[in-house]
Design an enzyme around this catalytic site. Structure first.
Site, PDB file in Angstrom:
ATOM      1  N   GLU A  87      14.476 -12.468   3.685  1.00 36.15           N
ATOM      2  CA  GLU A  87      14.628 -11.096   4.144  1.00 36.15           C
ATOM      3  C   GLU A  87      13.729 -10.680   5.290  1.00 36.15           C
ATOM      4  OE1 GLU A  87      16.414  -8.761   0.400  1.00 36.15           O
ATOM      5  OE2 GLU A  87      14.247  -8.949   0.462  1.00 36.15           O
ATOM      6  N   CYS A 113       9.225  -6.813  10.170  1.00 30.47           N
ATOM      7  CA  CYS A 113       8.469  -7.665   9.254  1.00 30.47           C
ATOM      8  C   CYS A 113       9.296  -8.917   8.994  1.00 30.47           C
ATOM      9  CB  CYS A 113       8.226  -6.859   7.969  1.00 30.47           C
ATOM     10  SG  CYS A 113       7.427  -7.743   6.649  1.00 30.47           S
ATOM     11  N   CYS A 120       7.381 -19.452  -1.155  1.00 33.41           N
ATOM     12  CA  CYS A 120       5.987 -19.624  -0.739  1.00 33.41           C
ATOM     13  C   CYS A 120       5.278 -20.536  -1.731  1.00 33.41           C
ATOM     14  CB  CYS A 120       5.286 -18.266  -0.702  1.00 33.41           C
ATOM     15  SG  CYS A 120       3.590 -18.343  -0.082  1.00 33.41           S
ATOM     16  N   CYS A 124       0.405 -16.464  -5.348  1.00 34.16           N
ATOM     17  CA  CYS A 124      -0.449 -15.334  -5.727  1.00 34.16           C
ATOM     18  C   CYS A 124       0.122 -14.611  -6.955  1.00 34.16           C
ATOM     19  CB  CYS A 124      -0.578 -14.361  -4.560  1.00 34.16           C
ATOM     20  SG  CYS A 124      -1.268 -15.141  -3.089  1.00 34.16           S
ATOM     21  N   CYS A 127       2.413 -11.369  -6.460  1.00 36.99           N
ATOM     22  CA  CYS A 127       3.456 -11.386  -5.432  1.00 36.99           C
ATOM     23  C   CYS A 127       4.786 -11.880  -5.978  1.00 36.99           C
ATOM     24  CB  CYS A 127       2.999 -12.272  -4.282  1.00 36.99           C
ATOM     25  SG  CYS A 127       4.240 -12.480  -2.998  1.00 36.99           S
ATOM     26  N   CYS A 344       6.290  -5.277   2.258  1.00 32.84           N
ATOM     27  CA  CYS A 344       6.275  -6.655   2.716  1.00 32.84           C
ATOM     28  C   CYS A 344       5.677  -7.558   1.651  1.00 32.84           C
ATOM     29  CB  CYS A 344       5.475  -6.774   4.004  1.00 32.84           C
ATOM     30  SG  CYS A 344       6.181  -5.809   5.317  1.00 32.84           S
TER      31      CYS A 344
HETATM   32  N1  SAH Z   1       1.686 -14.871   2.926  1.00 32.73           N
HETATM   33  C1  SAH Z   1       1.122 -13.952   3.828  1.00 32.73           C
HETATM   34  C2  SAH Z   1       2.122 -12.998   4.425  1.00 32.73           C
HETATM   35  C3  SAH Z   1       3.153 -12.443   3.478  1.00 32.73           C
HETATM   36  S1  SAH Z   1       2.589 -11.395   2.201  1.00 32.73           S
HETATM   37  C4  SAH Z   1      -0.020 -13.183   3.161  1.00 32.73           C
HETATM   38  O1  SAH Z   1      -0.176 -13.254   1.955  1.00 32.73           O
HETATM   39  O2  SAH Z   1      -0.761 -12.530   3.885  1.00 32.73           O
HETATM   40  C5  SAH Z   1       2.283  -9.886   3.063  1.00 32.73           C
HETATM   41  C6  SAH Z   1       1.544  -8.832   2.260  1.00 32.73           C
HETATM   42  O3  SAH Z   1       2.315  -8.328   1.158  1.00 32.73           O
HETATM   43  C7  SAH Z   1       0.260  -9.369   1.680  1.00 32.73           C
HETATM   44  O4  SAH Z   1      -0.851  -8.644   2.141  1.00 32.73           O
HETATM   45  C8  SAH Z   1       0.481  -9.207   0.214  1.00 32.73           C
HETATM   46  O5  SAH Z   1      -0.692  -8.961  -0.440  1.00 32.73           O
HETATM   47  C9  SAH Z   1       1.442  -8.032   0.099  1.00 32.73           C
HETATM   48  N2  SAH Z   1       2.032  -7.949  -1.237  1.00 32.73           N
HETATM   49  C10 SAH Z   1       2.405  -8.962  -2.036  1.00 32.73           C
HETATM   50  N3  SAH Z   1       2.803  -8.501  -3.251  1.00 32.73           N
HETATM   51  C11 SAH Z   1       2.679  -7.158  -3.218  1.00 32.73           C
HETATM   52  C12 SAH Z   1       2.925  -6.099  -4.174  1.00 32.73           C
HETATM   53  N4  SAH Z   1       3.393  -6.356  -5.400  1.00 32.73           N
HETATM   54  N5  SAH Z   1       2.682  -4.823  -3.785  1.00 32.73           N
HETATM   55  C13 SAH Z   1       2.230  -4.558  -2.531  1.00 32.73           C
HETATM   56  N6  SAH Z   1       1.983  -5.503  -1.606  1.00 32.73           N
HETATM   57  C14 SAH Z   1       2.197  -6.797  -1.940  1.00 32.73           C
HETATM   58 FE1  SF4 Z   2       2.671 -16.276  -0.521  1.00 35.67          FE
HETATM   59 FE2  SF4 Z   2       2.997 -13.870  -1.601  1.00 35.67          FE
HETATM   60 FE3  SF4 Z   2       0.596 -14.995  -1.641  1.00 35.67          FE
HETATM   61 FE4  SF4 Z   2       1.600 -14.116   0.698  1.00 35.67          FE
HETATM   62  S1  SF4 Z   2       1.069 -12.858  -1.059  1.00 35.67           S
HETATM   63  S2  SF4 Z   2       0.595 -16.088   0.283  1.00 35.67           S
HETATM   64  S3  SF4 Z   2       3.795 -14.548   0.355  1.00 35.67           S
HETATM   65  S4  SF4 Z   2       2.434 -15.781  -2.685  1.00 35.67           S
END
Ligand code: SAH
Ligand code: SF4
Length: 357
Positions: A87, A113, A120, A124, A127, A344
């Site tokens: 997306e 974005c 990925c 995390c 996420c 995002c």
């Molecule tokens: N992998 C890269 C870029 C994609 S994630 C990274 O982690 O930086 C982009 C952003 O989305 C990150 O800062 C991440 O912390 C945020 N994000 C992930 N899960 C989220 C959630 N449940 N609520 C709000 N932001 C979230």
């Molecule tokens: Fe990957 Fe989500 Fe962690 Fe970004 S926040 S590195 S997209 S698992």
């Protein structure tokens, strides 16, 4: 899979087509006139159009769903040639600019974005992308097409500038070569002409790769997904912290070339009763000492069965105020597109079962 013509920088395309000046024309047809197919490239000889058609795809991805949020952001679900989905979000923002007569008018400014991978590997805990695991890296053309198709679909004229943030699905520094190629293609004068300073790479903190990117001296902006100020907590939230701890990330940031007028952004996802206390804010101030940083506080956006909670507004405010009072620029990210879960980094999910393989 056929290669896409969007995979090529202009200098590469120049090596491929004869005579060489055709490359520039092809670039303009694609990136400024938004043609649908090679046949529409009217000033290109038919033989060359046919050759291109035979050898390359124009668009390596297609739109299969669009969701519009109340605040105007739009989430696009794309499908790749081999059936994967990912997306992209278009976020419009009103900006005050002066028109030719010096009058203040409102103009739309866009941030897009983009995704850099399908899924990925980083895993995390907070996420949604992580839940689906990793499928594959996106090709440069698949990254470029996300922006090109969004501009085309929304009739955003070629000369209208857009900002790009690599904050969709995936970890951009885990697909560094393809992301760097996309950055360069975005930057082409005869193409989308998106300045390096309008492109922000967001990373979970792959220190070695931050250093590699820094050495390339592209001029892109850097955003670090920090989210925690001590290694113990960060490890439980982001397993990557075992390989690259906070100190190594900070060292890599200090070595990263940044424009005099710009700052490194630190993203801090705030989760209720976990990292929203003033002790954390205090540690954060200390950690950022000596770095031209700005902090972006993000409300954790809950999803079904998520193990964390959205923080209270007053705790967010208090955290922000502490930072500001101690010399650290800090903003709270407006959760654009929340109702379509376009925050995002947590894209996809809903349509996953319908379309995805
Ligand atoms: N992998 C890269 C870029 C994609 S994630 C990274 O982690 O930086 C982009 C952003 O989305 C990150 O800062 C991440 O912390 C945020 N994000 C992930 N899960 C989220 C959630 N449940 N609520 C709000 N932001 C979230
Ligand atoms: Fe990957 Fe989500 Fe962690 Fe970004 S926040 S590195 S997209 S698992």
């Amino acid at each position: 899979m056929k290669k896409s013509i969007l995979d090529f920088r202009l200098d590469e395309l120049t090596q491929i087509v004869e005579p060489k000046f055709r490359a520039k024309q092809i670039y303009q047809w694609i990136y400024q006139k938004y043609v649908e197919n090679f046949d529409e490239m009217k000033n290109i000889p038919k033989s060359l159009r046919e050759e291109l058609e035979q050898k390359y795809l124009l668009y390596p991805i297609k739109i299969i769903n669009i969701e519009v949020s109340k605040d105007g952001s739009k989430k696009y679900l794309f499908q790749t040639e081999d059936g994967y989905t990912m997306e992209t979000v278009l976020i419009p923002m009103k900006e005050q600019v002066e028109d030719d007569d010096g009058k203040i008018v409102k103009e739309s400014k866009y941030t897009i974005c983009v995704s850099s991978q399908v899924g990925c590997k980083i895993g995390c805990a907070f996420c949604l992308t992580a839940k689906g695991g990793f499928q594959r890296d996106l090709t440069p053309g698949e990254i470029v097409a996300q922006v090109l198709l969004l501009k085309k679909e929304n009739n955003i004229s070629a000369n209208r500038r857009v900002n790009i943030v690599y904050m969709g699905m995936g970890e951009p520094l885990d697909n560094l070569d393809n992301v760097v190629q996309a950055i360069k293609i975005f930057n082409e004068q005869d193409g989308l002409s998106i300045g390096m300073r309008r492109q922000t790479i967001s990373t979970s903190g792959l220190s070695t790769q931050i250093k590699r990117l820094g050495k390339m001296n592209l001029g892109v902006l850097l955003a670090i997904s920090l989210h925690a100020v001590d290694d113990q907590l960060r490890e439980t939230l982001m397993p990557i912290n075992k390989a690259y701890n906070i100190e190594s990330v900070i060292d890599a940031v200090k070595a990263f070339p940044i424009d005099q007028r710009k700052r490194v952004m630190f993203e801090y996802l705030v989760m209720k009763n976990l990292n929203d206390d003033i002790t954390s804010a205090k540690k954060l101030v200390k950690l950022l000492h000596g770095i031209k940083a700005k902090v972006n506080l993000i409300y954790f956006n809950p999803y079904p069965n998520s193990p964390f909670q959205r923080p209270l507004d007053e705790d967010m405010e208090r955290f922000k105020q502490y930072l500001n009072e101690h010399g650290v620029i800090c903003t709270i990210r407006q959760s654009k597109g929340l109702d379509i879960s376009a925050a995002c980094g947590q894209l996809k999910e809903k349509k996953l079962n319908e379309f995805s393989r």
